[in-house]
Design an enzyme around this catalytic site. Structure first.
Site, mmCIF file in Angstrom:
data_model
loop_
_atom_site.group_PDB
_atom_site.id
_atom_site.type_symbol
_atom_site.label_atom_id
_atom_site.label_comp_id
_atom_site.label_asym_id
_atom_site.label_seq_id
_atom_site.Cartn_x
_atom_site.Cartn_y
_atom_site.Cartn_z
ATOM 1 N N ASP A 84 -6.522 -6.102 -1.898
ATOM 2 C CA ASP A 84 -5.167 -6.508 -2.259
ATOM 3 C C ASP A 84 -5.131 -7.553 -3.371
ATOM 4 O OD1 ASP A 84 -4.103 -4.715 -0.484
ATOM 5 O OD2 ASP A 84 -3.843 -6.181 1.122
ATOM 6 N N HIS A 117 0.818 -1.211 0.000
ATOM 7 C CA HIS A 117 0.000 0.000 0.000
ATOM 8 C C HIS A 117 0.851 1.260 0.000
ATOM 9 C CE1 HIS A 117 -2.860 -2.744 2.463
ATOM 10 N NE2 HIS A 117 -3.085 -2.896 1.177
ATOM 11 N N TYR A 176 1.684 1.384 13.314
ATOM 12 C CA TYR A 176 2.491 2.249 12.466
ATOM 13 C C TYR A 176 2.032 3.689 12.572
ATOM 14 C CZ TYR A 176 -1.313 0.904 9.275
ATOM 15 O OH TYR A 176 -2.541 0.637 8.735
ATOM 16 N N LYS A 229 6.063 6.098 6.992
ATOM 17 C CA LYS A 229 5.521 5.212 8.037
ATOM 18 C C LYS A 229 6.651 4.687 8.913
ATOM 19 C CE LYS A 229 1.771 3.277 5.238
ATOM 20 N NZ LYS A 229 1.199 2.035 4.685
#
Length: 149
Positions: free
Chosen positions: A132, A24, A94, A34
Site C-alpha cells: 500500500d 484495493h 468481506y 464486496k
C-alpha cells in the site's frame, strides 16, 4: 439489479488502531463486488469510483462500520476499497463476487490528493503495508472500468 453471487469470504485482523488497508480492487475478468462488515471493533470504510465515464468518477464515499451496530457496506465492481481501523484488534469480514487473482490485484494510493479521502485523525501511514505504500495515483491508473452509455 442482477442477483449477486458470493464465491469467497475473507477476514482480516488489524491489531493496531489507525491501520490503513487499501485502496484495493481487482481488474476484469476478476473484478469484485464486496460486502464488507466489521465483526470486532470499528472501521472507517471507503469506496472510490474508478469507472471512467461515471458522473462520480474519482469521488469517494465512506461509512463507519462497527461490530456493535452490525452494519455493512456494499462496494460494487469498479470501485477501489479501503479502510482505517478506529480501535485496536479490529476484525473485518468481506464477501466477494470473484475469486482472488494475484495478476488482477491492483490498488490506488490511499492518500491521493485528487481523491482527497477525509481519513479519520487516527489514520497512521506508518502502519501501511509495503504494497500500500507504493500504489499509484488515480491520474496514473489505466482505464480498468468504463460506464456504458
Amino acid at each position: 439489479m442482477a442477483p449477486v453471487e458470493f464465491v469467497q469470504e475473507n477476514q482480516s485482523l488489524s491489531m493496531a488502531q489507525g491501520t490503513i488497508r487499501g485502496l484495493h480492487f481487482q481488474s476484469e475478468p476478476f473484478a469484485q463486488g464486496k460486502l464488507v462488515r466489521c465483526v470486532e471493533g470499528a472501521i472507517f470504510d471507503v469506496a472510490v469510483d474508478l469507472r471512467h465515464g461515471s458522473p462520480t468518477y474519482g469521488q469517494w464515499a465512506g461509512a463507519t462500520l462497527t461490530a456493535q451496530d452490525c452494519n455493512q457496506l456494499w462496494i460494487p465492481s469498479g470501485f477501489a476499497h479501503g479502510f482505517c481501523t478506529l480501535v485496536p484488534q479490529t476484525v473485518v469480514a468481506y464477501k466477494v463476487t470473484a475469486y482472488y487473482s494475484r495478476e488482477n490485484d491492483l490498488g490506488l494510493a490511499w492518500d491521493d490528493p485528487d481523491v482527497n479521502v477525509a481519513w479519520p485523525d487516527v489514520a497512521d501511514p506508518t502502519k501501511l503495508s509495503a504494497k500500500d505504500q507504493v500504489q499509484p495515483r488515480l491520474a496514473d491508473l489505466p482505464s480498468y472500468f468504463e460506464v456504458a452509455n
